[in-house]
Motif scaffolding. Structure first.
Motif, PDB file in Angstrom:
ATOM      1  N   LYS A   7       3.012  42.598  54.081  1.00 36.83           N
ATOM      2  CA  LYS A   7       2.278  42.005  52.910  1.00 36.83           C
ATOM      3  C   LYS A   7       2.714  42.963  52.107  1.00 36.83           C
ATOM      4  O   LYS A   7       3.466  43.983  52.302  1.00 36.83           O
ATOM      5  CB  LYS A   7       0.693  43.240  53.043  1.00 36.83           C
ATOM      6  CG  LYS A   7       0.111  42.957  51.953  1.00 36.83           C
ATOM      7  CD  LYS A   7      -1.368  43.752  52.204  1.00 36.83           C
ATOM      8  CE  LYS A   7      -2.086  43.213  51.501  1.00 36.83           C
ATOM      9  NZ  LYS A   7      -3.368  42.959  51.482  1.00 36.83           N
ATOM     10  N   LEU A   9       3.350  44.019  48.287  1.00 36.03           N
ATOM     11  CA  LEU A   9       2.558  43.976  46.923  1.00 36.03           C
ATOM     12  C   LEU A   9       1.365  44.068  47.772  1.00 36.03           C
ATOM     13  O   LEU A   9       0.264  43.450  48.465  1.00 36.03           O
ATOM     14  CB  LEU A   9       3.013  43.866  46.185  1.00 36.03           C
ATOM     15  CG  LEU A   9       4.961  44.863  45.824  1.00 36.03           C
ATOM     16  CD1 LEU A   9       5.024  43.670  43.872  1.00 36.03           C
ATOM     17  CD2 LEU A   9       3.853  45.606  45.437  1.00 36.03           C
ATOM     18  N   TRP A  10       0.301  42.808  46.976  1.00 40.47           N
ATOM     19  CA  TRP A  10      -1.018  41.874  46.966  1.00 40.47           C
ATOM     20  C   TRP A  10      -0.754  40.588  47.546  1.00 40.47           C
ATOM     21  O   TRP A  10      -2.159  40.120  47.693  1.00 40.47           O
ATOM     22  CB  TRP A  10      -1.155  41.435  46.080  1.00 40.47           C
ATOM     23  CG  TRP A  10      -1.393  42.818  44.631  1.00 40.47           C
ATOM     24  CD1 TRP A  10      -2.537  43.570  45.155  1.00 40.47           C
ATOM     25  CD2 TRP A  10      -1.028  43.180  43.836  1.00 40.47           C
ATOM     26  NE1 TRP A  10      -2.348  45.199  43.844  1.00 40.47           N
ATOM     27  CE2 TRP A  10      -1.271  44.831  43.148  1.00 40.47           C
ATOM     28  CE3 TRP A  10       0.806  42.991  42.918  1.00 40.47           C
ATOM     29  CZ2 TRP A  10      -0.199  45.436  42.471  1.00 40.47           C
ATOM     30  CZ3 TRP A  10       1.199  43.639  42.257  1.00 40.47           C
ATOM     31  CH2 TRP A  10       0.776  44.194  41.961  1.00 40.47           C
ATOM     32  N   TRP A  11       0.660  40.242  48.104  1.00 41.26           N
ATOM     33  CA  TRP A  11       0.356  38.826  48.613  1.00 41.26           C
ATOM     34  C   TRP A  11       1.105  39.163  50.281  1.00 41.26           C
ATOM     35  O   TRP A  11       2.063  40.337  50.758  1.00 41.26           O
ATOM     36  CB  TRP A  11       1.503  38.067  47.948  1.00 41.26           C
ATOM     37  CG  TRP A  11       1.348  38.073  47.167  1.00 41.26           C
ATOM     38  CD1 TRP A  11       0.591  36.724  46.289  1.00 41.26           C
ATOM     39  CD2 TRP A  11       2.219  38.583  45.256  1.00 41.26           C
ATOM     40  NE1 TRP A  11       1.151  37.118  44.930  1.00 41.26           N
ATOM     41  CE2 TRP A  11       1.578  38.175  44.155  1.00 41.26           C
ATOM     42  CE3 TRP A  11       3.667  39.328  45.046  1.00 41.26           C
ATOM     43  CZ2 TRP A  11       2.206  38.700  42.740  1.00 41.26           C
ATOM     44  CZ3 TRP A  11       3.301  40.627  43.873  1.00 41.26           C
ATOM     45  CH2 TRP A  11       2.815  39.077  43.160  1.00 41.26           C
ATOM     46  N   ASN A  12       0.608  38.555  51.274  1.00 40.06           N
ATOM     47  CA  ASN A  12       0.649  38.065  52.418  1.00 40.06           C
ATOM     48  C   ASN A  12       1.427  36.812  52.594  1.00 40.06           C
ATOM     49  O   ASN A  12       1.448  35.431  51.648  1.00 40.06           O
ATOM     50  CB  ASN A  12      -0.646  37.644  52.757  1.00 40.06           C
ATOM     51  CG  ASN A  12      -1.482  38.965  53.449  1.00 40.06           C
ATOM     52  OD1 ASN A  12      -0.881  40.039  53.398  1.00 40.06           O
ATOM     53  ND2 ASN A  12      -2.761  38.302  53.375  1.00 40.06           N
ATOM     54  N   HIS A  13       2.802  37.354  53.228  1.00 39.78           N
ATOM     55  CA  HIS A  13       3.812  36.611  53.375  1.00 39.78           C
ATOM     56  C   HIS A  13       3.847  35.814  54.820  1.00 39.78           C
ATOM     57  O   HIS A  13       4.318  36.872  55.216  1.00 39.78           O
ATOM     58  CB  HIS A  13       5.730  36.364  52.483  1.00 39.78           C
ATOM     59  CG  HIS A  13       5.147  37.333  51.865  1.00 39.78           C
ATOM     60  ND1 HIS A  13       5.603  36.297  50.499  1.00 39.78           N
ATOM     61  CD2 HIS A  13       5.425  38.431  50.613  1.00 39.78           C
ATOM     62  CE1 HIS A  13       6.096  37.088  49.306  1.00 39.78           C
ATOM     63  NE2 HIS A  13       5.375  37.847  49.116  1.00 39.78           N
TER      64      HIS A  13
END
Length: 184
Positions: A144, A146-150
Motif C-alpha cells: 500500500k 498512499l491510497w493505492w495497492n500495488h
C-alpha cells in the motif's frame, strides 16, 4: 573585479526541494525482500508405511526493506532433495510493516519415502554431515503506497546446506526476484 552575487532564498528552496524529491525517489524504488533460514527443528516422526516422515519447523527471518507495508496471500514452499520433491511448508497469509524484519515459523513435512529413494546419496551426506536442500516459493501480495495497492510477486529460490544429523544450517544462498504486477 567581479560582481558580487546576492543570496537568493528562492534558489535555495528550489535546490532543497529538488534534493528532497531525489532522495524520496531513491528510497521509494522497490527493493527485493530478504529471506534467511535461521533453523530447522525436528518436532516429530510420523509413520507413513513403509517409511517415517519428519515433521519440522523452519524458522525464517524475513526483511522488508521498502517504505510501504505489505500484505501477502497463502502460498506453499516446496523443498527439494537431489532434484526430487521432499516436502512442503505452508506459508499463511500475513502482513509486514515497512522497513521491518520478522520471523516466520513454517511447519514442514518431509517425506521419508523420498529420502529412501535417494538412500545411497543420503547415507553419503550423513557421513559427510552435509546435505543440500533447495526450495522454491512464489509469494503474491500488495504493497500500500498512499491510497493505492500495488500488486507484486516475489520469487524466492534457496540453496541450503544442512547438517543432516543435528539439522544445523551450515550455509545458504537465497535469491529473490521482485516483480510489480500491472493490471492484475
Amino acid at each position: 573585479m567581479g560582481k558580487e552575487k546576492k543570496f537568493s532564498w528562492g534558489s535555495a528552496l528550489v535546490g532543497a526541494a529538488a534534493a528532497a524529491v531525489t532522495a524520496a525517489m531513491i528510497s521509494a524504488k522497490p527493493r527485493d525482500p530478504t529471506f534467511h533460514l535461521i533453523s530447522i527443528e525436528l518436532t516429530s516422526l510420523k509413520l507413513n508405511f513403509p517409511a517415517l516422515d519428519a515433521e519440522t519447523i523452519l524458522t525464517v527471518h524475513v526483511s522488508n526493506p521498502n517504505i510501504a507495508p505489505i500484505r501477502y496471500s497463502d502460498t506453499e514452499m516446496s523443498i527439494y532433495y537431489s532434484g526430487s520433491l521432499l516436502g512442503k511448508a505452508p506459508v499463511q497469509a500475513g502482513s509486514q510493516p515497512p522497513r521491518s524484519c520478522q520471523l516466520l515459523r513454517l511447519p514442514a513435512r518431509l517425506s521419508g519415502l523420498q529420502l529412501a529413494h535417494h538412500a545411497k546419496q543420503f547415507l553419503a551426506d550423513m557421513g559427510r554431515r552435509e546435505m543440500v536442500l533447495d526450495s522454491k516459493v512464489d509469494i503474491k501480495g500488495a504493497a500500500k503506497v498512499l491510497w493505492w495497492n500495488h500488486k507484486f510477486k516475489v520469487e524466492v529460490d534457496s540453496h541450503v546446506i544442512v547438517d543432516p544429523v543435528f539439522l544445523d544450517v551450515i550455509d545458504q544462498e537465497n535469491r529473490t526476484k521482485l516483480e510489480l504486477l500491472v493490471n492484475s
